[in-house]
Design an enzyme around this catalytic site. Structure first.
Site, PDB file in Angstrom:
ATOM      1  N   ASN A   9      40.343  56.076  80.180  1.00 46.58           N
ATOM      2  CA  ASN A   9      41.393  56.839  79.514  1.00 46.58           C
ATOM      3  C   ASN A   9      42.164  56.799  78.620  1.00 46.58           C
ATOM      4  OD1 ASN A   9      43.363  58.207  80.484  1.00 46.58           O
ATOM      5  ND2 ASN A   9      43.832  57.270  82.450  1.00 46.58           N
ATOM      6  N   TRP A  10      41.428  57.497  78.153  1.00 45.34           N
ATOM      7  CA  TRP A  10      42.266  57.058  76.736  1.00 45.34           C
ATOM      8  C   TRP A  10      44.168  57.523  76.666  1.00 45.34           C
ATOM      9  CZ3 TRP A  10      39.215  59.740  72.133  1.00 45.34           C
ATOM     10  CH2 TRP A  10      37.859  58.886  72.203  1.00 45.34           C
ATOM     11  N   LYS A  11      44.584  58.542  77.502  1.00 49.29           N
ATOM     12  CA  LYS A  11      46.045  58.890  77.555  1.00 49.29           C
ATOM     13  C   LYS A  11      45.997  59.511  76.872  1.00 49.29           C
ATOM     14  CE  LYS A  11      46.754  55.263  80.705  1.00 49.29           C
ATOM     15  NZ  LYS A  11      47.230  53.770  81.670  1.00 49.29           N
ATOM     16  N   HIS A  96      46.157  60.555  88.780  1.00 47.40           N
ATOM     17  CA  HIS A  96      47.016  59.014  88.237  1.00 47.40           C
ATOM     18  C   HIS A  96      48.263  59.008  88.644  1.00 47.40           C
ATOM     19  CE1 HIS A  96      47.092  55.761  84.940  1.00 47.40           C
ATOM     20  NE2 HIS A  96      45.948  56.180  84.667  1.00 47.40           N
ATOM     21  N   GLU A  98      50.468  57.906  86.330  1.00 47.14           N
ATOM     22  CA  GLU A  98      51.530  58.302  85.859  1.00 47.14           C
ATOM     23  C   GLU A  98      51.619  60.014  86.190  1.00 47.14           C
ATOM     24  OE1 GLU A  98      48.865  56.994  82.377  1.00 47.14           O
ATOM     25  OE2 GLU A  98      49.823  54.874  82.856  1.00 47.14           O
ATOM     26  N   GLU A 168      43.564  51.780  90.740  1.00 50.30           N
ATOM     27  CA  GLU A 168      44.791  50.972  90.463  1.00 50.30           C
ATOM     28  C   GLU A 168      46.024  50.843  90.599  1.00 50.30           C
ATOM     29  OE1 GLU A 168      43.259  53.046  86.676  1.00 50.30           O
ATOM     30  OE2 GLU A 168      44.608  54.299  86.853  1.00 50.30           O
ATOM     31  N   GLY A 174      48.845  48.811  82.227  1.00 55.80           N
ATOM     32  CA  GLY A 174      49.583  48.432  81.473  1.00 55.80           C
ATOM     33  C   GLY A 174      50.488  46.985  81.495  1.00 55.80           C
ATOM     34  N   SER A 213      44.464  46.654  83.301  1.00 50.87           N
ATOM     35  CA  SER A 213      44.487  45.932  82.283  1.00 50.87           C
ATOM     36  C   SER A 213      43.085  45.436  82.708  1.00 50.87           C
ATOM     37  CB  SER A 213      45.785  44.529  82.884  1.00 50.87           C
ATOM     38  OG  SER A 213      47.323  45.091  82.364  1.00 50.87           O
ATOM     39  N   GLY A 234      42.552  51.369  80.404  1.00 47.72           N
ATOM     40  CA  GLY A 234      43.344  52.492  79.616  1.00 47.72           C
ATOM     41  C   GLY A 234      42.912  51.616  78.171  1.00 47.72           C
ATOM     42  N   GLY A 235      44.353  50.991  78.107  1.00 46.67           N
ATOM     43  CA  GLY A 235      44.119  49.718  76.211  1.00 46.67           C
ATOM     44  C   GLY A 235      42.790  49.731  75.935  1.00 46.67           C
TER      45      GLY A 235
END
Ligand code: 13P
Length: 252
Positions: A9-11, A96, A98, A168, A174, A213, A234-235
């Site tokens: 997920n590149w966000k 998600h 977010e 998640e 993150g 993470s 993510g990251g």
């Protein structure tokens, strides 16, 4: 045998040219991991078409991070599931944390989005997970159960066969703070039990991904757990080497 999946997920990261480079890097390194692991990248809407092109001829699949709750029409700024499908996407991340937290997505909205996703032949990656307060109060089981009951339980048996769940925990997203492999297994097994209470034996086939993470150094331990079928990253999905490195967690 459940599908093994590593989804990125590149966000809201990368410009189109950077996204294409990243996708090419993933394609170039994909061969280092068993074909039994399915890689999916989910770039921002703006570069889905270009990334689709970069993925052509590879087994790396494409997903979007969201879609509209309506089919089409006067919904300024929204992107319909049909548009995403037309660009070559196979998956859509839905719910998600977010989106729930910053954009007020409720189960009601998510039910409508689910309908659009299935109507367009896409597979949802449906996210559930508790925040820190809920975890500390011991409510994480109840929170995940409710997020599943209110949305997933409305699916038909046929639709359920084409669903990916991502657990998640919000406190791990993150933050560099990962759930332990034991915590992940405990709740993944619970989620599968909840799914089985509605869909029976089919629940054994539903991939449940861990997100929060996740990195090359902790993936192997988490993926070794029975009910963990991969990760939503993510990251670490923003560097091809790390993303592929996470996939190698299945081979350790
Ligand atoms: P991080 O891997 O950056 O913690 O993000 C996880 C996530 O939210 C994936 O959807």
């Amino acid at each position: 045998m459940r599908k093994k999946i590593v989804a990125g997920n590149w966000k809201m990261n990368t410009l189109p040219a950077e996204g294409v480079e990243l996708a090419k890097g993933v394609v170039a390194q994909r061969g280092e991991v068993c074909e039994c692991v399915n890689f999916i990248v989910c770039p921002p809407f703006t570069h889905l078409a270009q990334v689709a092109e970069a993925l052509q001829g590879s087994t790396v699949e494409l997903g979007a991070q969201n879609c509209a709750a309506e089919a089409k029409g006067a919904y300024t700024g929204e992107v319909a599931a049909s548009m995403i499908a037309a660009l070559g996407c196979k998956y859509v991340i839905l719910g998600h944390s977010e989106r729930r937290q910053y954009y007020g997505e409720t189960s009601e909205t998510l039910n409508k989005k689910m309908e659009q996703v299935y109507a367009n032949g896409l597979t949802p990656i449906y996210c559930v997970g508790e925040n820190l307060d809920e975890r500390e109060a011991g409510n994480h089981f109840a929170v995940c159960k409710q997020q599943i009951e209110e949305v997933v339980f409305n699916l038909t048996e046929e639709q359920f066969k084409n669903l990916v769940i991502a657990y998640e925990p919000v406190w791990a997203i993150g933050t560099g703070k990962t759930a332990t492999a034991e915590q992940a297994q405990e709740i993944h097994a619970y989620i599968r039990e909840v799914l089985a209470s509605k869909f029976g034996a089919a629940a054994a086939e539903c991939p449940i991904l861990y997100g929060g993470s996740c990195k090359p150094s902790n993936a192997a331990e988490i993926f070794a757990k029975e009910d963990v079928d991969g990760g939503l990253i993510g990251g670490a999905a923003l560097k091809a080497e790390d993303f592929i490195g996470i996939g190698k967690g299945f081979m350790a």
